[in-house]
Motif scaffolding. Sequence first.
Motif, mmCIF file in Angstrom:
data_model
loop_
_atom_site.group_PDB
_atom_site.id
_atom_site.type_symbol
_atom_site.label_atom_id
_atom_site.label_comp_id
_atom_site.label_asym_id
_atom_site.label_seq_id
_atom_site.Cartn_x
_atom_site.Cartn_y
_atom_site.Cartn_z
ATOM 1 N N ALA A 150 0.822 -1.211 0.000
ATOM 2 C CA ALA A 150 0.000 0.000 0.000
ATOM 3 C C ALA A 150 0.853 1.256 0.000
ATOM 4 C CB ALA A 150 -0.926 0.009 1.220
ATOM 5 N N VAL A 151 0.236 2.356 -0.373
ATOM 6 C CA VAL A 151 0.883 3.653 -0.236
ATOM 7 C C VAL A 151 1.180 3.889 1.238
ATOM 8 C CG1 VAL A 151 0.579 6.139 -0.486
ATOM 9 C CG2 VAL A 151 -0.244 4.603 -2.269
ATOM 10 N N GLY A 152 2.409 4.288 1.540
ATOM 11 C CA GLY A 152 2.791 4.528 2.915
ATOM 12 C C GLY A 152 2.463 5.943 3.359
ATOM 13 N N ARG A 156 3.640 -1.892 9.678
ATOM 14 C CA ARG A 156 3.648 -3.287 9.257
ATOM 15 C C ARG A 156 3.191 -4.225 10.372
ATOM 16 N NH1 ARG A 156 8.385 -5.426 8.605
ATOM 17 N NH2 ARG A 156 9.523 -3.803 9.741
ATOM 18 N N LEU A 157 3.604 -3.935 11.608
ATOM 19 C CA LEU A 157 3.329 -4.851 12.716
ATOM 20 C C LEU A 157 1.840 -4.914 13.048
ATOM 21 C CD1 LEU A 157 6.359 -4.078 15.070
ATOM 22 C CD2 LEU A 157 6.109 -5.901 13.373
ATOM 23 N N SER A 158 1.166 -3.766 13.011
ATOM 24 C CA SER A 158 -0.272 -3.766 13.317
ATOM 25 C C SER A 158 -1.126 -3.938 12.069
ATOM 26 C CB SER A 158 -0.656 -2.460 14.021
ATOM 27 O OG SER A 158 -0.543 -1.355 13.134
ATOM 28 N N GLY A 159 -0.491 -3.875 10.901
ATOM 29 C CA GLY A 159 -1.237 -4.033 9.655
ATOM 30 C C GLY A 159 -2.134 -2.850 9.347
ATOM 31 N N THR A 160 -1.614 -1.632 9.628
ATOM 32 C CA THR A 160 -2.435 -0.428 9.493
ATOM 33 C C THR A 160 -1.841 0.535 8.463
ATOM 34 O OG1 THR A 160 -3.052 -0.593 11.831
ATOM 35 C CG2 THR A 160 -3.443 1.517 10.753
ATOM 36 N N ILE A 161 -2.693 1.009 7.541
ATOM 37 C CA ILE A 161 -2.318 2.103 6.650
ATOM 38 C C ILE A 161 -2.505 3.385 7.455
ATOM 39 C CG2 ILE A 161 -2.870 3.307 4.505
ATOM 40 C CD1 ILE A 161 -3.960 0.654 3.416
ATOM 41 N N LEU A 162 -1.440 4.163 7.620
ATOM 42 C CA LEU A 162 -1.467 5.272 8.572
ATOM 43 C C LEU A 162 -2.057 6.559 7.991
ATOM 44 C CD1 LEU A 162 1.944 4.586 10.337
ATOM 45 C CD2 LEU A 162 -0.362 4.040 11.164
ATOM 46 N N GLU A 163 -1.245 7.395 7.399
ATOM 47 C CA GLU A 163 -1.731 8.687 6.905
ATOM 48 C C GLU A 163 -1.179 8.980 5.520
ATOM 49 O OE1 GLU A 163 -1.866 12.001 9.706
ATOM 50 O OE2 GLU A 163 -1.151 10.634 11.256
ATOM 51 N N PRO A 164 -1.602 8.240 4.503
ATOM 52 C CA PRO A 164 -1.106 8.494 3.148
ATOM 53 C C PRO A 164 -1.686 9.799 2.595
ATOM 54 C CG PRO A 164 -2.850 6.869 3.098
ATOM 55 C CD PRO A 164 -2.577 7.145 4.548
ATOM 56 N N SER A 165 -0.944 10.433 1.717
ATOM 57 C CA SER A 165 -1.390 11.699 1.114
ATOM 58 C C SER A 165 -1.973 11.469 -0.271
ATOM 59 C CB SER A 165 -0.207 12.667 1.001
ATOM 60 O OG SER A 165 0.373 12.912 2.256
ATOM 61 N N TYR A 166 -2.849 12.384 -0.669
ATOM 62 C CA TYR A 166 -3.323 12.511 -2.047
ATOM 63 C C TYR A 166 -4.224 11.380 -2.536
ATOM 64 C CZ TYR A 166 0.879 15.359 -1.532
ATOM 65 O OH TYR A 166 1.851 16.210 -1.047
ATOM 66 N N LEU A 191 1.010 -6.669 5.611
ATOM 67 C CA LEU A 191 1.065 -5.354 4.988
ATOM 68 C C LEU A 191 2.493 -4.824 4.938
ATOM 69 C CD1 LEU A 191 -0.376 -2.651 4.044
ATOM 70 C CD2 LEU A 191 -0.428 -2.028 6.474
ATOM 71 N N ASP A 192 2.829 -4.170 3.841
ATOM 72 C CA ASP A 192 4.064 -3.401 3.732
ATOM 73 C C ASP A 192 3.795 -2.277 2.740
ATOM 74 O OD1 ASP A 192 6.676 -2.506 3.978
ATOM 75 O OD2 ASP A 192 7.559 -4.500 3.806
#
Length: 404
Positions: A150-152, A156-166, A191-192
């Motif tokens: 995914a767009v970073g 990775r450890l929690s499998g969460t997409i955090l705050e990607p832009s755009y 996830l990575d």
Amino acid sequence: MNVDIITERIPNRKAKEIYERICRQTTVSKTELLEQSGMTVSTLTRLLEELTVQGLILESGFGASTGGRRPILYEKNPAYAYVFGLEISRTLSKLVLVDLGMKKLDTKSWTMTAEMTPDVLIRLIVEEVKRMLAAHHLHSSSVLGIGIGAVGPVDRLSGTILEPSYFPAKGWRNVEICRQLTGELGIPALLDNGANTAILAESWHQRTQSFRHLLYIHAGIGLRSSMVSEGKVIYGAVDMEGSVGQMIIQTDGVAHRNTSGNYGALESYASLYAIEKAARSALKQGRSTVLSHLVDDPEQVTYLHVLEALKKNDPLVVEIITEAATYFGIGLANLLNILHPEKVILGGPLIAGGELFFQTATQVAIRKTYYYPAYQVVFSKGQLGEEALAIGAAVMVMDQLVRL
């Protein structure tokens, strides 16, 4: 569902070692495995029997005789299990179903519109996974898991997409993508960031070659990078996927489109955003260009319009692309002078858009690389193209089989 369920499929450390050696080669003989591993004949024989009984490897004929009996050849069994690979990017998301030989069995893509919120995309992914399993007569028990590139930034450890832009749609903040997909599908999810999965795919594809240090850069809406050394992704203290775009190449330069970005950052000179901005500015200035026949309003210019004009060898567009590629080449030279990779793989819309950007950028980078020509680096567009991120996400899951 914990990913340890994948790791535990091969519980023995030495068995993992042998399986990994077989996976890294097309076919390999028992004699070669003895030489490579340093194990005793009895230990290796037992491990090969165990892996064969489990269905992880296959006997694939006999090698050439060196005077005695012809040696048995072994190879990975691609039908042992299946893996889903998922790419989540700003413009496109893609799901692939592959076997363990990374042969693509099925694929589905979605355009990331303003309506493609996390909930909508996850629902579509779940429906498509179930459709693919039914279409190929597979039970979920034969699936190792689903890998996500995914767009970073991502955790990775929690499998969460955090705050990607755009992202075009709202809601792409702190998305627990792994938990949600595992809950819906009952299979492990990993996830990575997409740059890391892309380089995993390219590294796996070139596993029989001698390159040990690979650098990958994806040039599109933003700039994303990753590096593999000895087959392993290099990780920093935080997710570094978009950091290359913040490389400062002109301290008093252009302000970044994001207030948290650096002045004079590489991304402000070499990205889809930068090229579109330059084209719109030129049109407003009244510059002569094919673009004026493609749009009524300069603000409507997109990268697709730029590519269309480039195909017609429009002088203005050639100038804009050449300038962006030159800046990109300067940033690339900085990376080469610090990291010294053996091979650089370039991907993304700017690279796929034609030879001008690729050739200009790599030539500039070579001229500004400190130890050239003593230090020789290989540039490539990669072998997997637009499939790299999704295929690499599947490779990430497969690699859990040999994780200790």
